[in-house]
Design a protein around this motif. Structure first.
Motif, PDB file in Angstrom:
ATOM      1  N   LEU A 287       3.348  63.633 -36.018  1.00  0.00           N
ATOM      2  CA  LEU A 287       2.869  64.579 -35.155  1.00  0.00           C
ATOM      3  C   LEU A 287       2.918  63.908 -33.836  1.00  0.00           C
ATOM      4  O   LEU A 287       3.137  64.181 -32.774  1.00  0.00           O
ATOM      5  N   TYR A 292       3.437  61.769 -28.162  1.00  0.00           N
ATOM      6  CA  TYR A 292       3.553  60.963 -27.237  1.00  0.00           C
ATOM      7  C   TYR A 292       4.806  60.479 -26.669  1.00  0.00           C
ATOM      8  O   TYR A 292       4.751  60.051 -25.552  1.00  0.00           O
ATOM      9  N   LEU A 308      -9.838  55.319 -17.211  1.00  0.00           N
ATOM     10  CA  LEU A 308     -10.935  55.361 -18.442  1.00  0.00           C
ATOM     11  C   LEU A 308     -12.235  54.805 -18.123  1.00  0.00           C
ATOM     12  O   LEU A 308     -13.208  55.444 -18.417  1.00  0.00           O
ATOM     13  N   PRO A 315     -13.122  61.386 -23.155  1.00  0.00           N
ATOM     14  CA  PRO A 315     -11.809  61.236 -23.876  1.00  0.00           C
ATOM     15  C   PRO A 315     -11.681  62.566 -24.601  1.00  0.00           C
ATOM     16  O   PRO A 315     -10.666  62.798 -25.101  1.00  0.00           O
ATOM     17  N   ALA A 319      -8.083  64.725 -24.495  1.00  0.00           N
ATOM     18  CA  ALA A 319      -7.056  64.890 -25.711  1.00  0.00           C
ATOM     19  C   ALA A 319      -6.960  66.525 -26.006  1.00  0.00           C
ATOM     20  O   ALA A 319      -5.952  66.782 -25.925  1.00  0.00           O
ATOM     21  N   ILE A 323      -3.451  68.240 -25.395  1.00  0.00           N
ATOM     22  CA  ILE A 323      -2.753  69.018 -26.517  1.00  0.00           C
ATOM     23  C   ILE A 323      -2.437  70.289 -26.324  1.00  0.00           C
ATOM     24  O   ILE A 323      -1.257  71.020 -26.631  1.00  0.00           O
TER      25      ILE A 323
ATOM     26  N   LYS B 134     -16.872  64.035 -35.210  1.00  0.00           N
ATOM     27  CA  LYS B 134     -16.320  64.061 -33.737  1.00  0.00           C
ATOM     28  C   LYS B 134     -17.279  64.193 -32.420  1.00  0.00           C
ATOM     29  O   LYS B 134     -17.112  63.826 -31.422  1.00  0.00           O
ATOM     30  N   PHE B 137     -19.993  60.860 -31.082  1.00  0.00           N
ATOM     31  CA  PHE B 137     -19.821  60.280 -29.546  1.00  0.00           C
ATOM     32  C   PHE B 137     -20.219  60.899 -28.355  1.00  0.00           C
ATOM     33  O   PHE B 137     -21.200  60.475 -27.387  1.00  0.00           O
ATOM     34  N   LYS B 272     -14.429  49.445 -23.371  1.00  0.00           N
ATOM     35  CA  LYS B 272     -13.455  49.981 -22.510  1.00  0.00           C
ATOM     36  C   LYS B 272     -12.296  50.209 -23.599  1.00  0.00           C
ATOM     37  O   LYS B 272     -11.600  51.250 -23.699  1.00  0.00           O
ATOM     38  N   LEU B 275     -13.243  53.450 -25.530  1.00  0.00           N
ATOM     39  CA  LEU B 275     -12.940  54.589 -24.747  1.00  0.00           C
ATOM     40  C   LEU B 275     -11.533  55.147 -24.860  1.00  0.00           C
ATOM     41  O   LEU B 275     -11.130  56.128 -25.252  1.00  0.00           O
ATOM     42  N   SER B 276     -10.681  53.940 -25.044  1.00  0.00           N
ATOM     43  CA  SER B 276      -9.209  54.264 -25.099  1.00  0.00           C
ATOM     44  C   SER B 276      -9.028  54.672 -26.622  1.00  0.00           C
ATOM     45  O   SER B 276      -8.127  55.496 -27.019  1.00  0.00           O
ATOM     46  N   TRP B 278     -10.955  56.069 -28.478  1.00  0.00           N
ATOM     47  CA  TRP B 278     -11.714  57.417 -28.943  1.00  0.00           C
ATOM     48  C   TRP B 278     -10.714  58.362 -28.314  1.00  0.00           C
ATOM     49  O   TRP B 278     -10.394  59.531 -28.937  1.00  0.00           O
ATOM     50  N   LEU B 279      -9.908  58.006 -27.189  1.00  0.00           N
ATOM     51  CA  LEU B 279      -8.960  59.183 -26.476  1.00  0.00           C
ATOM     52  C   LEU B 279      -7.973  59.453 -27.714  1.00  0.00           C
ATOM     53  O   LEU B 279      -7.467  60.440 -27.904  1.00  0.00           O
ATOM     54  N   HIS B 280      -7.477  58.229 -28.092  1.00  0.00           N
ATOM     55  CA  HIS B 280      -6.330  58.288 -29.075  1.00  0.00           C
ATOM     56  C   HIS B 280      -6.719  58.724 -30.705  1.00  0.00           C
ATOM     57  O   HIS B 280      -5.915  59.536 -31.145  1.00  0.00           O
ATOM     58  N   SER B 282      -9.130  61.110 -30.827  1.00  0.00           N
ATOM     59  CA  SER B 282      -9.299  62.389 -30.553  1.00  0.00           C
ATOM     60  C   SER B 282      -7.910  63.355 -30.798  1.00  0.00           C
ATOM     61  O   SER B 282      -7.921  64.428 -31.092  1.00  0.00           O
ATOM     62  N   ILE B 283      -6.930  62.606 -29.798  1.00  0.00           N
ATOM     63  CA  ILE B 283      -5.639  63.193 -29.844  1.00  0.00           C
ATOM     64  C   ILE B 283      -5.033  63.502 -31.281  1.00  0.00           C
ATOM     65  O   ILE B 283      -4.546  64.411 -31.722  1.00  0.00           O
ATOM     66  N   SER B 284      -5.183  62.433 -32.091  1.00  0.00           N
ATOM     67  CA  SER B 284      -4.630  62.140 -33.690  1.00  0.00           C
ATOM     68  C   SER B 284      -5.493  63.344 -34.326  1.00  0.00           C
ATOM     69  O   SER B 284      -4.815  64.290 -34.867  1.00  0.00           O
ATOM     70  N   GLN B 286      -7.120  66.147 -33.452  1.00  0.00           N
ATOM     71  CA  GLN B 286      -6.782  67.325 -32.903  1.00  0.00           C
ATOM     72  C   GLN B 286      -5.274  67.856 -33.118  1.00  0.00           C
ATOM     73  O   GLN B 286      -5.191  69.167 -33.443  1.00  0.00           O
ATOM     74  N   LEU B 287      -4.431  67.077 -33.296  1.00  0.00           N
ATOM     75  CA  LEU B 287      -3.221  67.313 -33.439  1.00  0.00           C
ATOM     76  C   LEU B 287      -3.218  67.863 -35.019  1.00  0.00           C
ATOM     77  O   LEU B 287      -2.411  68.810 -35.493  1.00  0.00           O
ATOM     78  N   LYS B 288      -3.738  66.911 -36.094  1.00  0.00           N
ATOM     79  CA  LYS B 288      -4.078  67.276 -37.286  1.00  0.00           C
ATOM     80  C   LYS B 288      -4.699  68.526 -37.833  1.00  0.00           C
ATOM     81  O   LYS B 288      -4.218  69.256 -38.601  1.00  0.00           O
ATOM     82  N   GLU B 289      -5.726  68.731 -37.083  1.00  0.00           N
ATOM     83  CA  GLU B 289      -6.443  69.882 -37.275  1.00  0.00           C
ATOM     84  C   GLU B 289      -5.562  71.289 -36.912  1.00  0.00           C
ATOM     85  O   GLU B 289      -5.467  72.132 -37.660  1.00  0.00           O
TER      86      GLU B 289
END
Lengths: 328, 328
Positions: A287, A292, A308, A315, A319, A323, B134, B137, B272, B275-276, B278-280, B282-284, B286-289
């Protein structure tokens, strides 16, 4: 005239017959990112799945300089001399920074690599991933189908790959140098607790007493930590590959674990859980890959990462927006 | 007439003014899964982001029965009595199995919960996730915008949530009972190595000597493990909330870490990176969700999981096929 090596049958039959040349080609095939190779590789894996699972899968890790290849050679020779057929999925040394390796430029695992019952395959994705890729699991399956009953997966010990390796092996062995300080540098935190056994290397000459002291200390320390789900208490041993000491003992530890975990059912429980984990890990990774690799996502992420720490980026919401864009 | 509490401004202004009622409502808002609440919540977060980041974020974990709430009460009172404004994101006790808690049914953190400068918020997603969601944060961010300068996130210590908590806090504190054996049960392997400090609780009465022994043993054991990237060596201390002992010392340890990590730059580097991450993350997630919640995917996965250990399922390929189906 069509090329017979473009058919699944060529690979499936060759692997099941134990043909090492065909096995090597099959591994190369599944490592290729080309769509037609991926498709062919998938059919090959489907065709050999029924003959997998019968090996013992051992993960070995430790920082560069600890003596992994020397150990794998000694340990591997002990295995093949005791009737095993051993496959080693090794780190490609040319992509690792040399960190004071005693062997220098000497070819790794010379004797083992020419033994009839040993097969050594360097991993093409070493470096940042420490030698483990999404292909590693399928490579294990191919080796099992080709008749190997003991499989070693080697990693560098400094990255995410250790978690992946512990998820595809039955036993996780950590090689360490004696003494605290610099030798601990480079081992990612959390790896020590993951290990089923700690092996302190180079226990010879002036270093022997230091190694024995380290063994005592770590044995005591590991008792302070939570037991593994298997009920196994991690063991600590010393070894010297140069003097061929501790190699038999290392195998005895592994066999002892195997007996315990097969008897109490944990071995197959873990294997079943690993298949499930691998399914969900594959889903997650694929996924993310699709997401990416999308050109506009790549572009947007560059900008986002720059901003950031401006304190203005949220964040979780970013995201969400990315998406939604990607799905449409 | 439109409801003023349905506007971003209502929440943003109230939070920035330090209004606890509005803060509570904002947290409830972001916890809601309704689309319109998610959208409104997003605007609120956007509007307060500039006033976040100034607190010290402390993660506290430990198995049920170790005395987390008793400790947080003592520690929290010490903080607010020293001029801090403290927010505690706590586990909702009603969803935790009782494990011999000395306090039984007594209301948790009685004194702290009524202190003017303390705010205690139970997490609605405790249980399997151990209290971290989630939303945690974003809840931290809201509390910071409302003027809290010290934030405690409490988890149960038995699941994935500890990794999540260590990724959103500055310092990770593990509470433990003295002695090995049963007390170690329930602590997930790897958590001990993640901790910046170990606090051995209930160091009073007949248990005092046992606690002191445990402190010596763990201090020694932790020195055998790799140092943290921050250069900080994890500390071990004993405490007794009942006798209010060790509480000052716990805060001194944390302040000592804060000084070290701010001085050597690790503090802001970690923020820092978080934050990065957390962004990735969150992406992961939400994609899975989106993937896992699709009705036909749910259906297919049920069948696949049943057949996993038949030896005929190739997890990586199955993942590939499922994702292609889902994208189309």
């Amino acid at each position: 005239m069509s090329n017979p090596s473009n058919t699944p049958e060529y690979y499936i039959n060759g692997i099941l017959a134990g043909d090492i040349t065909v096995l090597s080609r099959a591994i190369t095939l599944i490592e290729s990112t080309k769509a037609e190779h991926q498709e062919l590789g998938g059919k090959v894996i489907d065709g050999i799945m029924h003959k997998t699972g019968q090996s013992f899968r051992l993960g070995i890790t430790g920082v560069p300089g600890v003596g992994k290849s020397t150990f794998i050679e000694s340990f591997g020779l002990h295995l093949v001399n005791n009737g095993h057929r051993l496959a080693v999925l090794a780190i490609d040394p040319s992509s690792q920074k040399s960190k004071g390796s005693i062997l220098g430029d000497k070819t790794r695992m010379e004797k083992l690599s020419v033994h009839a019952n040993a097969f050594i395959r360097p991993s093409p994705s070493s470096g940042t991933l420490g030698g483990v890729t999404k292909n590693t699991f399928e490579t294990i399956l191919l080796c099992e189908a080709a008749g190997f009953d003991f499989i070693i997966v080697e990693t560098v010990g400094v990255g995410q790959s250790e978690i992946a390796v512990s998820q595809m092996t039955d036993f996780f062995l950590l090689l360490m140098l004696a003494g605290a300080g610099d030798e601990l540098q480079g081992i990612k935190r959390g790896i020590m607790e993951m290990a089923d056994a700690l092996l302190i290397t180079k226990a010879d000459g002036n270093n022997l007493q230091k190694a024995k002291n380290a063994k005592t200390e770590y044995t005591h320390a590991l008792h302070l930590f939570p037991p593994s789900e298997s009920g196994w208490i991690p063991k600590v041993e010393i070894c010297s590959s140069i003097q061929n000491e501790g190699i038999k003992e290392a195998l005895q530890i592994i066999e002892s674990y195997k007996n315990l975990s097969i008897t109490n059912g944990y071995f197959s429980l873990k294997r079943k859980q690993q298949l499930s984990d691998w399914l969900h890990y594959s889903i997650s990774e694929q996924l993310k890959e699709k997401f990416y690799n999308h050109p506009s996502i790549k572009e947007e992420l560059k900008n986002i990462e720059k901003n950031l720490d401006s304190g203005k980026i949220n964040p979780y919401r970013i995201a969400s927006e990315l998406i939604s864009k990607w799905k449409n």
